[in-house]
Design a protein around this motif. Structure first.
Motif, PDB file in Angstrom:
ATOM      1  N   LYS A   8      48.567  -1.868  20.071  1.00 14.94           N
ATOM      2  CA  LYS A   8      49.218  -2.358  21.290  1.00 14.94           C
ATOM      3  C   LYS A   8      50.705  -2.035  21.274  1.00 14.94           C
ATOM      4  CE  LYS A   8      46.044  -6.188  22.271  1.00 14.94           C
ATOM      5  NZ  LYS A   8      45.901  -7.669  22.362  1.00 14.94           N
ATOM      6  N   GLN A   9      51.334  -2.153  20.101  1.00 14.93           N
ATOM      7  CA  GLN A   9      52.756  -1.833  19.976  1.00 14.93           C
ATOM      8  C   GLN A   9      53.001  -0.358  20.275  1.00 14.93           C
ATOM      9  OE1 GLN A   9      53.760  -3.087  16.011  1.00 14.93           O
ATOM     10  NE2 GLN A   9      53.997  -5.224  16.584  1.00 14.93           N
ATOM     11  N   LEU A  10      52.088   0.504  19.797  1.00 15.49           N
ATOM     12  CA  LEU A  10      52.233   1.927  20.052  1.00 15.49           C
ATOM     13  C   LEU A  10      52.098   2.220  21.542  1.00 15.49           C
ATOM     14  CD1 LEU A  10      50.270   3.700  17.161  1.00 15.49           C
ATOM     15  CD2 LEU A  10      52.718   3.800  17.620  1.00 15.49           C
ATOM     16  N   LYS A  11      51.087   1.596  22.180  1.00 15.48           N
ATOM     17  CA  LYS A  11      50.854   1.852  23.597  1.00 15.48           C
ATOM     18  C   LYS A  11      52.013   1.367  24.452  1.00 15.48           C
ATOM     19  CE  LYS A  11      45.789   1.641  23.305  1.00 15.48           C
ATOM     20  NZ  LYS A  11      44.572   0.917  23.709  1.00 15.48           N
ATOM     21  N   GLY A  13      55.083   1.228  23.729  1.00 12.60           N
ATOM     22  CA  GLY A  13      56.308   1.996  23.546  1.00 12.60           C
ATOM     23  C   GLY A  13      56.151   3.472  23.872  1.00 12.60           C
ATOM     24  N   LEU A  14      55.008   3.850  24.489  1.00 13.53           N
ATOM     25  CA  LEU A  14      54.756   5.252  24.778  1.00 13.53           C
ATOM     26  C   LEU A  14      55.690   5.772  25.865  1.00 13.53           C
ATOM     27  CD1 LEU A  14      50.851   5.489  24.740  1.00 13.53           C
ATOM     28  CD2 LEU A  14      52.440   6.272  22.995  1.00 13.53           C
ATOM     29  N   ILE A  16      56.905   9.824  27.844  1.00 12.75           N
ATOM     30  CA  ILE A  16      56.328  11.116  28.212  1.00 12.75           C
ATOM     31  C   ILE A  16      56.175  12.036  27.011  1.00 12.75           C
ATOM     32  CG2 ILE A  16      58.629  12.005  28.807  1.00 12.75           C
ATOM     33  CD1 ILE A  16      55.210  12.959  30.379  1.00 12.75           C
ATOM     34  N   PHE A  17      57.112  11.962  26.068  1.00 15.34           N
ATOM     35  CA  PHE A  17      57.033  12.828  24.889  1.00 15.34           C
ATOM     36  C   PHE A  17      55.902  12.397  23.952  1.00 15.34           C
ATOM     37  CE2 PHE A  17      61.602  12.934  26.117  1.00 15.34           C
ATOM     38  CZ  PHE A  17      61.614  14.256  26.552  1.00 15.34           C
ATOM     39  N   ASP A  18      55.638  11.075  23.892  1.00 12.04           N
ATOM     40  CA  ASP A  18      54.510  10.584  23.103  1.00 12.04           C
ATOM     41  C   ASP A  18      53.190  11.059  23.709  1.00 12.04           C
ATOM     42  OD1 ASP A  18      55.958   9.116  21.142  1.00 12.04           O
ATOM     43  OD2 ASP A  18      56.307   7.548  22.601  1.00 12.04           O
ATOM     44  N   LEU A  19      53.101  10.995  25.030  1.00  7.80           N
ATOM     45  CA  LEU A  19      51.877  11.445  25.703  1.00  7.80           C
ATOM     46  C   LEU A  19      51.651  12.936  25.474  1.00  7.80           C
ATOM     47  CD1 LEU A  19      52.213   9.496  29.079  1.00  7.80           C
ATOM     48  CD2 LEU A  19      50.776   8.932  27.114  1.00  7.80           C
ATOM     49  N   LEU A  20      52.734  13.701  25.543  1.00  8.27           N
ATOM     50  CA  LEU A  20      52.627  15.138  25.272  1.00  8.27           C
ATOM     51  C   LEU A  20      52.221  15.392  23.822  1.00  8.27           C
ATOM     52  CD1 LEU A  20      55.731  16.555  27.180  1.00  8.27           C
ATOM     53  CD2 LEU A  20      53.319  16.930  27.733  1.00  8.27           C
ATOM     54  N   PHE A  21      52.710  14.544  22.916  1.00  6.87           N
ATOM     55  CA  PHE A  21      52.327  14.669  21.506  1.00  6.87           C
ATOM     56  C   PHE A  21      50.808  14.591  21.357  1.00  6.87           C
ATOM     57  CE2 PHE A  21      50.846  12.342  17.786  1.00  6.87           C
ATOM     58  CZ  PHE A  21      51.272  13.150  16.751  1.00  6.87           C
ATOM     59  N   PHE A  22      50.191  13.596  21.978  1.00  5.58           N
ATOM     60  CA  PHE A  22      48.743  13.422  21.855  1.00  5.58           C
ATOM     61  C   PHE A  22      47.984  14.542  22.562  1.00  5.58           C
ATOM     62  CE2 PHE A  22      50.127   9.011  21.030  1.00  5.58           C
ATOM     63  CZ  PHE A  22      49.490   8.831  19.808  1.00  5.58           C
ATOM     64  N   VAL A  23      48.548  15.062  23.645  1.00  2.00           N
ATOM     65  CA  VAL A  23      47.927  16.206  24.321  1.00  2.00           C
ATOM     66  C   VAL A  23      47.910  17.418  23.394  1.00  2.00           C
ATOM     67  CG1 VAL A  23      48.169  17.883  26.193  1.00  2.00           C
ATOM     68  CG2 VAL A  23      48.487  15.442  26.659  1.00  2.00           C
ATOM     69  N   PHE A  24      49.068  17.717  22.784  1.00  2.00           N
ATOM     70  CA  PHE A  24      49.154  18.870  21.882  1.00  2.00           C
ATOM     71  C   PHE A  24      48.347  18.642  20.605  1.00  2.00           C
ATOM     72  CE2 PHE A  24      53.320  19.744  24.137  1.00  2.00           C
ATOM     73  CZ  PHE A  24      52.826  20.858  24.817  1.00  2.00           C
ATOM     74  N   SER A 226      57.508   6.304  14.874  1.00  2.00           N
ATOM     75  CA  SER A 226      57.235   5.060  15.601  1.00  2.00           C
ATOM     76  C   SER A 226      57.786   3.847  14.862  1.00  2.00           C
ATOM     77  CB  SER A 226      55.721   4.902  15.824  1.00  2.00           C
ATOM     78  OG  SER A 226      55.215   5.956  16.606  1.00  2.00           O
ATOM     79  N   PHE A 227      57.680   3.869  13.528  1.00  2.00           N
ATOM     80  CA  PHE A 227      58.243   2.781  12.733  1.00  2.00           C
ATOM     81  C   PHE A 227      59.762   2.738  12.884  1.00  2.00           C
ATOM     82  CE2 PHE A 227      60.291   1.359   8.812  1.00  2.00           C
ATOM     83  CZ  PHE A 227      59.762   0.082   8.680  1.00  2.00           C
ATOM     84  N   LEU A 228      60.397   3.887  12.821  1.00  2.00           N
ATOM     85  CA  LEU A 228      61.862   3.949  12.881  1.00  2.00           C
ATOM     86  C   LEU A 228      62.404   3.481  14.228  1.00  2.00           C
ATOM     87  CD1 LEU A 228      62.491   7.361  11.059  1.00  2.00           C
ATOM     88  CD2 LEU A 228      62.954   5.066  10.171  1.00  2.00           C
TER      89      LEU A 228
END
Length: 244
Positions: A8-11, A13-14, A16-24, A226-228
């Motif tokens: 939930k914490q990851l979601k 804080g998502l 556009i760059f995080d979404l692109l990360f998962f796409v790639f 994500s931790f940082l």
């Protein structure tokens, strides 16, 4: 390892760059399955670019430039590894060592002298000993396949990896950060990726390992980022009030 709360914490804080990360990352997985490893050079490095941009976007003026430099170095290492791991092994080892040093520098602020002494326990030493033994076995195997002049670089990279993992263990065991599991998972992925890369490239090649290595590698980098960005180091007063 990753709980529902961490997901939930990851979601939450998502960006556009995080979404692109998962796409790639998804595209990279497909490429690693249906094509040759060399074709990953066109897509996998883009995951590191996304991690770097996401970090800068979220941290803004508080960005750690040493960590950013480490990500850029890792980007070059990933390109070389995708092209030909064995041919560029020396450069990959040097670049990986630099990344590990930069990453350790980035998380050093989460460990304090006030708490460090209380973290040193039998469990900690047992964990460190186990990791060191496993890495020693891998290095011993490399002696038979690598030229002698590269072993110093391998040894240096190994020391940096151990220090990085020990720092993560200290933070996870001693500080009870809500995102501590995220950091621990990143460290485990990093360890698995390095170990499997050595086995796959020099001892027994398996195409399935390429996919596993790539997933572990990219997620290790992403989870550390994500931790940082989601966790602030405890202040001295907070440590005293919370643990002492």
């Amino acid at each position: 390892m990753m709980t529902t709360n961490h997901m939930k914490q990851l979601k939450s804080g998502l960006n556009i760059f995080d979404l692109l990360f998962f796409v790639f990352l998804f595209i990279s997985v497909i490429v690693s399955i249906i094509s040759i490893k060399r074709d990953l050079v066109y897509v996998m490095p883009l995951t590191i670019v996304c991690v770097c941009l996401s970090y800068i976007y979220q941290k803004k003026n508080n960005s750690n430039f040493v960590y950013i430099f480490g990500l850029l170095v890792l980007l070059v290492s990933d390109v070389l590894a995708s092209l030909d791991f064995q041919t560029h092994f020396i450069y990959i080892t040097i670049l990986t060592t630099i990344y590990l040093i930069c990453s350790t520098y980035a998380i050093r602020g989460y460990v304090t002298k006030e708490k460090l002494k209380s973290i040193l326990s039998f469990t900690t030493f047992l964990t460190v000993g186990l990791l060191s033994y496993i890495i020693y076995i891998l290095i011993d195997l490399l002696f038979s396949v690598l030229p002698g002049n590269t072993m110093f670089l391998v040894f240096t990279a190994t020391i940096c990896l151990i220090v990085f993992l020990i720092t993560i263990a200290f933070i996870y065991i001693g500080y009870n950060y809500k995102t501590g599991t995220m950091l621990l998972t990143s460290g485990l992925f990093c360890f698995f990726q390095v170990s499997l890369s050595i086995i796959n490239e020099f001892l027994h090649y398996n195409k399935t390992f390429v996919t596993i290595i790539m997933i572990c590698h990219t997620l290790a980098v992403y989870l550390l980022k994500s931790f940082l960005v989601s966790t602030n180091p405890l202040k001295k007063e907070e440590i005293i009030n919370k643990f002492i």
